[in-house]
Design a protein around this motif. Structure first.
Motif, mmCIF file in Angstrom:
data_model
loop_
_atom_site.group_PDB
_atom_site.id
_atom_site.type_symbol
_atom_site.label_atom_id
_atom_site.label_comp_id
_atom_site.label_asym_id
_atom_site.label_seq_id
_atom_site.Cartn_x
_atom_site.Cartn_y
_atom_site.Cartn_z
ATOM 1 N N TYR A 26 5.294 -2.390 11.352
ATOM 2 C CA TYR A 26 4.621 -2.061 10.092
ATOM 3 C C TYR A 26 5.660 -1.861 8.985
ATOM 4 O O TYR A 26 6.567 -1.030 9.125
ATOM 5 N N ALA A 27 5.482 -2.617 7.895
ATOM 6 C CA ALA A 27 6.431 -2.500 6.785
ATOM 7 C C ALA A 27 6.120 -1.252 5.971
ATOM 8 O O ALA A 27 4.971 -1.008 5.629
ATOM 9 N N MET A 28 7.135 -0.477 5.687
ATOM 10 C CA MET A 28 6.982 0.723 4.856
ATOM 11 C C MET A 28 7.665 0.460 3.516
ATOM 12 O O MET A 28 8.657 -0.276 3.460
ATOM 13 N N PHE A 88 9.361 11.443 -0.315
ATOM 14 C CA PHE A 88 8.628 11.131 0.919
ATOM 15 C C PHE A 88 7.148 10.869 0.693
ATOM 16 O O PHE A 88 6.462 10.406 1.593
ATOM 17 N N SER A 89 6.657 11.172 -0.517
ATOM 18 C CA SER A 89 5.198 11.074 -0.676
ATOM 19 C C SER A 89 4.722 9.623 -0.655
ATOM 20 O O SER A 89 3.639 9.334 -0.147
ATOM 21 N N GLY A 90 5.562 8.683 -1.164
ATOM 22 C CA GLY A 90 5.187 7.262 -1.126
ATOM 23 C C GLY A 90 5.090 6.760 0.306
ATOM 24 O O GLY A 90 4.171 6.010 0.668
ATOM 25 N N LEU A 91 6.028 7.173 1.150
ATOM 26 C CA LEU A 91 6.023 6.764 2.565
ATOM 27 C C LEU A 91 4.798 7.327 3.269
ATOM 28 O O LEU A 91 4.117 6.641 4.038
ATOM 29 N N LYS A 92 4.535 8.607 2.979
ATOM 30 C CA LYS A 92 3.398 9.275 3.603
ATOM 31 C C LYS A 92 2.095 8.560 3.208
ATOM 32 O O LYS A 92 1.282 8.220 4.076
ATOM 33 N N THR A 93 1.941 8.289 1.910
ATOM 34 C CA THR A 93 0.718 7.633 1.432
ATOM 35 C C THR A 93 0.577 6.237 2.037
ATOM 36 O O THR A 93 -0.522 5.832 2.437
ATOM 37 N N ALA A 94 1.685 5.507 2.121
ATOM 38 C CA ALA A 94 1.629 4.156 2.700
ATOM 39 C C ALA A 94 1.160 4.221 4.150
ATOM 40 O O ALA A 94 0.314 3.420 4.581
ATOM 41 N N SER A 152 3.820 2.098 17.394
ATOM 42 C CA SER A 152 4.612 1.303 16.442
ATOM 43 C C SER A 152 4.518 1.877 15.024
ATOM 44 O O SER A 152 5.490 1.815 14.263
ATOM 45 N N LEU A 153 3.371 2.442 14.667
ATOM 46 C CA LEU A 153 3.276 3.086 13.362
ATOM 47 C C LEU A 153 4.224 4.283 13.327
ATOM 48 O O LEU A 153 4.956 4.486 12.344
#
Ligand code: KG4
Ligand code: ZN
Length: 336
Positions: free
Chosen positions: A195-197, A211-217, A236-237
């Motif tokens: 999964y692309a982050m 970290f909020s962008g990563l969390k939201t994604a 995998s996620l």
């Protein structure tokens, strides 16, 4: 010098006895995690009440297990900031009473300074200056540890703490609070490239995190997969998310290290227990010829011994509190 040390800033009541800042004579912890799991997170009022119930018996237990008496205690150290205010107040109030009853000095300790000091317990040879990445449930900081009691923040998070983002993603995946370690375990069998982050770009201080962008994604991915009726590969996620957090932390910390010229890097705080982050730092440090220090897992999370270690160095630097000591919900590590 034997320091009775007290920690109650979140959901662990902890009392330890540490000799001369480096030797743990005992480290007693009463964890409330099972209770807070029922609510999916720490309930501050319950935390305060549980600290109140546990702390006196825990101090007796600490003396018993160390085979010491009250007369053997030379000082009392306590976390006085930062943390859940009602929770910190319980420890501070207990420590004040203990210092008064034993007629010994009272030493106020900043919780994050304590996390860094966990490394002194694990590595007798480690002395400042060095660089430390502190990643916990409430904090993400790159700190220049100039001396035992002088700290300079080189980078910090613009939004969530690293641990907060782990916990949020874990919670949505149905893992029990605090989900960081469960997510870490689950990630072991996953494919971190599946999964692309997003790669968050930040203006301003290049050493800051977000970290909020990563969390939201990650949360969006979970929800859209569910809505489409597709099967989510949870390991995998977890692996892809852990990699993304590590990619946020490691290059910035290594850049800070380059800027200071130090050859010593320590990591600290609950998230420093993360296997992916530990592994990535280890390999980067090897490449750069840097010595890496990472406390054993039980010293990464909140504990009393780390407060006793830092308390010793604060004591040597002349820090004392009077009976009017207060607790603080927030305080910079540079000030504390
Ligand atoms: O330092 P700590 O015990 O408490 C605070 O001062 O916040 O850190 C707790 C945080 C929680 O967010 C928890 O989920 C996270 O550390 N944590 C981990 C792991 N073990 C604990 N996060 C990722 N991977 C782990 N293995
Ligand atoms: Zn902590």
């Amino acid at each position: 010098m034997n320091i009775l040390s007290v920690e109650s800033s979140c959901d662990e009541t902890a009392v330890a006895i540490v000799r001369d800042g480096r030797e743990v004579l005992t480290d007693c912890i009463a964890s409330q995690v099972e209770l807070h799991k029922l609510y999916g997170g720490v309930v501050p009022e319950i935390a305060s009440r549980k600290h109140m119930e546990a702390i006196y018996a825990l101090a007796d237990q600490a003396l018993d297990t160390a085979k010491l008496t009250r007369k053997d205690v030379d000082a009392v150290a306590v976390t006085y900031a930062p943390g859940l205010i009602g929770a910190v107040l319980v420890g501070v109030n207990f420590a004040k009473a203990a210092a008064m009853a034993l007629d010994v000095p009272l030493i106020p300790v900043h919780h994050i300074r304590g996390h860094i000091a966990a490394n002194y317990l694990a590595y007798p040879e480690l002395e400042p200056p060095f660089l430390c990445l502190v990643v916990s449930g409430g904090h993400s900081l790159i700190v220049d540890v100039k001396s035992y009691t002088e700290f300079h923040i080189m980078g910090t998070t613009r939004d969530d703490a690293a641990g907060e983002s782990f916990d949020k993603v874990a919670r949505v995946l149905g893992m029990p609070y605090p989900g960081g370690s469960a997510l870490d375990k689950c990630a072991q069998s996953g494919d971190d490239t599946k999964y692309a982050m997003p790669h968050t770009k930040l203006s301003g201080n290049p050493l800051d995190f977000s970290f909020s962008g990563l969390k939201t994604a990650a949360l969006n991915l979970i929800h859209t997969t569910e809505q489409r009726g597709e099967e989510l590969d949870i390991p995998s996620l977890c692996a892809s998310f852990s990699k993304a957090v590590s990619d946020m932390l490691v290059p910035r910390t290594m850049e800070a290290l380059r800027q200071t010229g130090y050859k010593k890097l320590a990591i600290a705080g609950g998230v420093a227990a993360n296997s992916r982050i530990r592994r990535d730092f280890k390999s980067e440090c090897e490449k750069m010829g840097v010595t890496m220090y990472a406390p054993p897992l039980k010293l990464c999370g909140d504990n009393g011994a780390m407060i006793g270690s830092q308390g010793y160095y604060e004591y040597l630097a002349g820090k004392r509190a009077g009976q009017d000591l207060n607790a603080f919900a927030t305080m910079s590590i540079e000030v504390g």
